[in-house]
Motif scaffolding. Sequence first.
Motif, PDB file in Angstrom:
ATOM      1  N   GLY A  14       8.533   4.556  -5.841  1.00 50.15           N
ATOM      2  CA  GLY A  14       7.823   4.061  -4.670  1.00 50.15           C
ATOM      3  C   GLY A  14       7.734   2.555  -4.662  1.00 50.15           C
ATOM      4  N   ALA A  15       7.566   1.956  -5.858  1.00 53.61           N
ATOM      5  CA  ALA A  15       7.539   0.499  -5.950  1.00 53.61           C
ATOM      6  C   ALA A  15       8.871  -0.102  -5.513  1.00 53.61           C
ATOM      7  CB  ALA A  15       7.202   0.065  -7.376  1.00 53.61           C
ATOM      8  N   VAL A  16       9.974   0.574  -5.836  1.00 52.16           N
ATOM      9  CA  VAL A  16      11.285   0.077  -5.418  1.00 52.16           C
ATOM     10  C   VAL A  16      11.412   0.106  -3.895  1.00 52.16           C
ATOM     11  CG1 VAL A  16      13.766   0.474  -5.530  1.00 52.16           C
ATOM     12  CG2 VAL A  16      12.372   0.750  -7.582  1.00 52.16           C
ATOM     13  N   LEU A  17      11.012   1.240  -3.280  1.00 48.76           N
ATOM     14  CA  LEU A  17      11.105   1.349  -1.830  1.00 48.76           C
ATOM     15  C   LEU A  17      10.207   0.320  -1.142  1.00 48.76           C
ATOM     16  CD1 LEU A  17      12.032   2.693   0.764  1.00 48.76           C
ATOM     17  CD2 LEU A  17      10.239   4.413   0.456  1.00 48.76           C
ATOM     18  N   PHE A  18       8.975   0.186  -1.644  1.00 47.80           N
ATOM     19  CA  PHE A  18       8.083  -0.790  -1.025  1.00 47.80           C
ATOM     20  C   PHE A  18       8.592  -2.208  -1.233  1.00 47.80           C
ATOM     21  CE2 PHE A  18       4.248  -3.536  -1.192  1.00 47.80           C
ATOM     22  CZ  PHE A  18       3.942  -3.460   0.162  1.00 47.80           C
ATOM     23  N   ALA A  75       0.890   0.708   3.225  1.00 49.06           N
ATOM     24  CA  ALA A  75       2.342   0.829   3.070  1.00 49.06           C
ATOM     25  C   ALA A  75       2.768   1.233   1.660  1.00 49.06           C
ATOM     26  CB  ALA A  75       3.023  -0.479   3.490  1.00 49.06           C
ATOM     27  N   PRO A  76       2.191   0.684   0.551  1.00 44.65           N
ATOM     28  CA  PRO A  76       2.654   1.109  -0.783  1.00 44.65           C
ATOM     29  C   PRO A  76       2.448   2.597  -1.045  1.00 44.65           C
ATOM     30  CG  PRO A  76       1.385  -0.923  -0.920  1.00 44.65           C
ATOM     31  CD  PRO A  76       1.202  -0.403   0.472  1.00 44.65           C
ATOM     32  N   ALA A  77       1.288   3.132  -0.684  1.00 40.60           N
ATOM     33  CA  ALA A  77       1.045   4.560  -0.917  1.00 40.60           C
ATOM     34  C   ALA A  77       1.999   5.411  -0.094  1.00 40.60           C
ATOM     35  CB  ALA A  77      -0.405   4.897  -0.578  1.00 40.60           C
ATOM     36  N   ARG A  78       2.296   4.987   1.117  1.00 38.28           N
ATOM     37  CA  ARG A  78       3.242   5.723   1.956  1.00 38.28           C
ATOM     38  C   ARG A  78       4.634   5.723   1.331  1.00 38.28           C
ATOM     39  NH1 ARG A  78       4.345   9.923   4.837  1.00 38.28           N
ATOM     40  NH2 ARG A  78       5.884   9.598   6.489  1.00 38.28           N
ATOM     41  N   ILE A  98       3.415  -7.958  -6.017  1.00 36.81           N
ATOM     42  CA  ILE A  98       3.069  -7.221  -4.795  1.00 36.81           C
ATOM     43  C   ILE A  98       3.564  -5.766  -4.820  1.00 36.81           C
ATOM     44  CG2 ILE A  98       3.800  -7.005  -2.381  1.00 36.81           C
ATOM     45  CD1 ILE A  98       3.058  -9.870  -1.943  1.00 36.81           C
ATOM     46  N   PRO A  99       4.834  -5.491  -5.161  1.00 33.22           N
ATOM     47  CA  PRO A  99       5.287  -4.093  -5.074  1.00 33.22           C
ATOM     48  C   PRO A  99       4.558  -3.155  -6.026  1.00 33.22           C
ATOM     49  CG  PRO A  99       7.151  -5.600  -5.227  1.00 33.22           C
ATOM     50  CD  PRO A  99       5.927  -6.392  -5.544  1.00 33.22           C
ATOM     51  N   ALA A 152       5.334   5.463  -1.902  1.00 32.75           N
ATOM     52  CA  ALA A 152       5.310   6.358  -3.060  1.00 32.75           C
ATOM     53  C   ALA A 152       5.338   7.821  -2.629  1.00 32.75           C
ATOM     54  CB  ALA A 152       4.062   6.078  -3.905  1.00 32.75           C
ATOM     55  N   GLY A 153       4.680   8.149  -1.514  1.00 32.70           N
ATOM     56  CA  GLY A 153       4.704   9.514  -1.013  1.00 32.70           C
ATOM     57  C   GLY A 153       6.092   9.937  -0.558  1.00 32.70           C
ATOM     58  N   LEU A 154       6.848   9.024   0.003  1.00 30.86           N
ATOM     59  CA  LEU A 154       8.200   9.344   0.468  1.00 30.86           C
ATOM     60  C   LEU A 154       9.159   9.584  -0.692  1.00 30.86           C
ATOM     61  CD1 LEU A 154       8.605   6.836   3.453  1.00 30.86           C
ATOM     62  CD2 LEU A 154       8.410   9.328   3.594  1.00 30.86           C
ATOM     63  N   THR A 155       8.985   8.819  -1.799  1.00 28.71           N
ATOM     64  CA  THR A 155       9.924   8.938  -2.914  1.00 28.71           C
ATOM     65  C   THR A 155       9.463   9.930  -3.965  1.00 28.71           C
ATOM     66  OG1 THR A 155       8.859   7.102  -4.078  1.00 28.71           O
ATOM     67  CG2 THR A 155      10.682   6.560  -2.588  1.00 28.71           C
ATOM     68  N   GLY A 156       8.163  10.225  -4.010  1.00 31.63           N
ATOM     69  CA  GLY A 156       7.658  11.196  -4.961  1.00 31.63           C
ATOM     70  C   GLY A 156       7.292  10.647  -6.318  1.00 31.63           C
TER      71      GLY A 156
END
Length: 453
Positions: free
Chosen positions: A271-275, A257-260, A25-26, A262-266
Amino acid sequence: MNPTTARRRFAAVTFFFWLPVGLYIPSQVLLLTERGMGLAAVAGLFAVHSLTVSALELPTGGLSDVLGRRPVLAVSGLLNLGALLLLALGGSLWVLAGAMLLLGSGRALSSGPAEAWYVDTVQASAGPGAELRTGLARGGAAAAAALAAGTLAGGALPLLAGLLPGPGVRAATSGLVLPLSVPALLGALVCVGYIAYVLTALPEPPRPPATARSVLRGVPSTVLAGLRLGTGDALVRRLLLTAGATGAALAPLELLAPARAAGLTGGAESGAVLFAVMACTGFACTGLGSHLAPRTARWAGGSGERAVLLSLAVSASGLLLLGVTAHAPVATHPFALTGAATGYALVYLGLGSASPNANELLHRRVDGSVRATALSVQSLALQLTGALAGLAAGTLPTGPLPWLLAGGALLTAALLWLRAANTPPGAGDSVRLQVVSAAPAHRAAPACDTGQS
């Protein structure tokens, strides 16, 4: 098999099925974009998955009712194994579409047989009036635990694979395996263990030997019985509408949510980790909601209908909160982050509580000859609505609108239960059980005029 053992094995097989899903999923959306797919193409691939599930739900549910639960679950594991290998290694749109086709086929085959096996086993041991809600809640909690653990591991694995010494996974495989492919490959390995567990731990009573003729005759009649569920029983119809609203609510979460993140982390891997952390939190809330489902019913005065109403209202409030905070900048509005996190948790907490209570109502309404088909009809409503809502969410402008529309869908579903919630708890339960036990083969119990319908 006694109910305690059946409950434990049902939870285990549920855990093993959902663990590979949690692993990929992530990284799924990010892996597809790394392969050169745009957001519209990703939404189209998700639609292939959902539409495949929708097309096969009823035939595969009927197949489980005719052939048995165990062989259908084993085949679903084989299809998921092939799908994850293609997803991890495929680079072209057509190969990835094939992976989604296999993944949807495996999902359709799995949506009901394990739960039907559990209910059949418990009722064979303790009678048709056996308590089901606790086991269903533990199955939901096991699924949430698998998804939570899988998302944590699946979010961290691409980052760890990128830190390995040497030329790296991408260079060593000439681009065949990316760091984001590693979770799907591990998920394929888990599928092998899932197949082995299904074949050894889920005994079934003997069935008449299946032939091509018996399958061709039995599956269509069972499918027709499943289709009649939504037209002849008001309670089942309400459950199907609720499942459809749930699909419409989850689509924006899964796509946006995943794209958001990735946008926050750059970056894609970060981004996969944050999601993964976000998804793990959501699944943990789902598990908590499932664990609290029996208690929610007690808080609601013993009424499963009231419990579903309260749970859906909680989820709808979470989506509305996500919509309100969608455009608020985190730096200048600290409430935006807190509100969004709270809304995200409420969505999954409410859905986790609603599912066991809704499914117990469904199992009280149908008999074993059509049980897996009834669950497939329910999943069909969720998947088909989710596919359409996902396509719509991919075309809508980013911001509050997708979240508010999803919240409105769940709020509408909650309002459907207002009339049922006004019925005194327990009214008509004994009549309904008698009708279920007396229902002829391949037919669901007719609606009872008790007020709850």
